[in-house]
Enzyme design. Structure first.
Site, short mmCIF file in Angstrom:
data_model
loop_
_atom_site.label_atom_id
_atom_site.label_comp_id
_atom_site.label_asym_id
_atom_site.label_seq_id
_atom_site.Cartn_x
_atom_site.Cartn_y
_atom_site.Cartn_z
N ASP A 176 0.85 -1.19 0.00
CA ASP A 176 0.00 0.00 0.00
C ASP A 176 0.89 1.25 0.00
O ASP A 176 1.85 1.32 -0.77
CB ASP A 176 -0.95 -0.05 1.20
CG ASP A 176 -2.03 1.03 1.17
OD1 ASP A 176 -2.95 0.90 0.35
OD2 ASP A 176 -1.94 1.98 1.96
N TYR A 179 -3.08 11.58 1.70
CA TYR A 179 -3.49 11.31 0.32
C TYR A 179 -3.47 12.59 -0.52
O TYR A 179 -3.07 12.56 -1.69
CB TYR A 179 -4.89 10.68 0.30
CG TYR A 179 -4.90 9.20 0.58
CD1 TYR A 179 -5.18 8.28 -0.43
CD2 TYR A 179 -4.62 8.70 1.85
CE1 TYR A 179 -5.19 6.91 -0.18
CE2 TYR A 179 -4.62 7.35 2.11
CZ TYR A 179 -4.90 6.45 1.09
OH TYR A 179 -4.90 5.10 1.34
N HIS A 212 -4.73 -7.67 1.13
CA HIS A 212 -4.03 -6.41 1.26
C HIS A 212 -3.22 -6.32 2.55
O HIS A 212 -2.15 -5.71 2.58
CB HIS A 212 -5.06 -5.28 1.23
CG HIS A 212 -4.50 -3.92 1.06
ND1 HIS A 212 -3.93 -3.48 -0.10
CD2 HIS A 212 -4.41 -2.88 1.93
CE1 HIS A 212 -3.52 -2.23 0.04
NE2 HIS A 212 -3.80 -1.83 1.27
#
Length: 374
Positions: free
Chosen positions: A170, A297, A353
């Site tokens: 990630d 982000y 994930h």
């Protein structure tokens, strides 16, 4: 050499009392009939988890467990960084830097630590920092290249390692790629569970058929699953108010990803216990870092829009191992080779994930097989 001080997680009782009061006063939404996970977080499961949170979950027990690990804090370029540093057994353990992603935390790796440090013949010194803006690091949002620059100083200036290997998934995968490109003489190899995704800016004619299929898959995924990324990359502060104020809202935002991104066959607890889910959520709650974590982000989006070449986006020359877990995007080897000097590419039989937390034996086996084969 910079210094690091020992650190203990010590949450005040007033924070825990306030949490219980907020849980008790939750104003629940209406719910579609038979919603399941089709509208987002499953209402029935969320209510079940919140009841468990109120009546059974014991933060103090998990806090004590976490404090059995050696935690440290240091300051690098004005940013306070929390990290775990566990020495490996045997005469010559290899330094291994592990970087987590979102919406997890350093806790992603807690099961893997003894597996990586214990085998005396193939052990590692394990270093697990909390990303800036996450957990017990300072509440500041940085892009992945800025984080990688901090990690470089953590490993060399603070811990004194001349060479080391690194791994992540990630956000952690992008930080690891950037670190390898920023310190090519020190990062001898890296391991990734993803290498980045097609953005639509690639020259389609140069892409193989599997890469083109992967690109179409990613485009469709963004339309169906990518709303979280769009809001966190554009208006994170608006989101942060609600998540920082409501523990149930925070849990719902995080749980949906743990369900959607794990190899659980329709039952989230085939991959994670309630205690594991809540401990990860609690790390965000007690540190009040959900806002800075989602704001990172936007920092990454701004860096991408700046037009400045990014080390994280460049081809990685360091030897790279890639493990693709079935609940992740179906990355073809051609795409991995486009992004890095892939020396090992392995499609795994199970996991997703959060592989280090879901299937720690398989994930640690991949790291050991790759790094000790070089």
């Amino acid at each position: 050499m910079s210094t690091a001080n020992t650190f203990r997680i010590e949450v005040s009782q007033s924070v825990l009392d306030d949490l219980q009061e907020r849980l008790q006063k939750t104003r629940w939404t209406d719910e579609p009939a038979d919603a399941g996970w089709n509208y987002g977080t499953n209402p029935a499961y969320l209510r079940e988890l919140v009841t468990y949170w109120q009546k059974i979950y014991d933060w103090r027990r998990h806090e004590a467990m976490l404090n059995t690990l050696p935690h440290f804090k240091t300051e690098i370029d004005g940013t306070g960084i929390h990290f775990i540093h566990v020495k490996g057994k045997g005469p010559n353990p290899r330094p291994l830097l592990l970087t987590h992603g979102w919406p997890d935390s350093f806790y992603r790796f807690y099961k893997a630590i003894p597996m990586l440090t214990d085998p005396a013949g193939q052990s590692f010194d394990v270093i697990i920092p909390s990303l800036p803006g996450f957990g017990f690091s300072d509440k500041v949002a940085l892009n992945t290249d800025q984080v990688a620059a901090l990690w470089a100083k953590l490993m060399t200036d603070v811990l004194g390692y001349e060479q080391y290997v690194a791994a992540g998934g990630d956000i952690g995968a992008i930080v690891t790629k950037s670190l390898a490109n920023q310190q090519p003489d020190r990062v001898s190899a890296i391991h990734l569970t993803d290498v980045g995704y097609p953005t639509g800016q690639e020259d389609w004619a140069t892409m193989s058929a599997p890469e083109q299929e992967f690109g179409r898959y990613i485009q469709q995924w963004w339309y169906t699953e990518g709303a979280y990324n769009m809001i966190q990359s554009t208006k994170p502060q608006t989101l942060g108010y609600g998540l920082n104020d409501s523990p149930v809202g925070l849990a719902a935002w995080i749980l949906e990803k743990f369900y959607s991104w794990s190899d659980n066959g329709g039952n989230i607890e085939t991959c994670f216990t309630k205690d594991e889910l809540l401990t990860n959520i609690m790390i965000y709650w007690v540190s009040q870092t959900i806002n800075t974590s989602v704001r990172s982000y936007l920092e990454n989006a701004r860096a991408a829009w700046s037009g400045t070449p990014s080390p994280s986006a460049q081809y990685v020359k360091a030897a790279t191992g890639v493990s693709v877990f079935p609940a992740e995007a179906p990355m073809p080897v051609e795409w991995a080779q486009r992004m890095a000097n892939v020396q090992r590419f392995h499609k795994m039989p199970k996991g997703g994930h959060f592989a280090a937390l879901e299937v720690p034996e398989d994930w640690t086996g991949e790291l050991r097989s790759f790094f000790y084969s070089l």
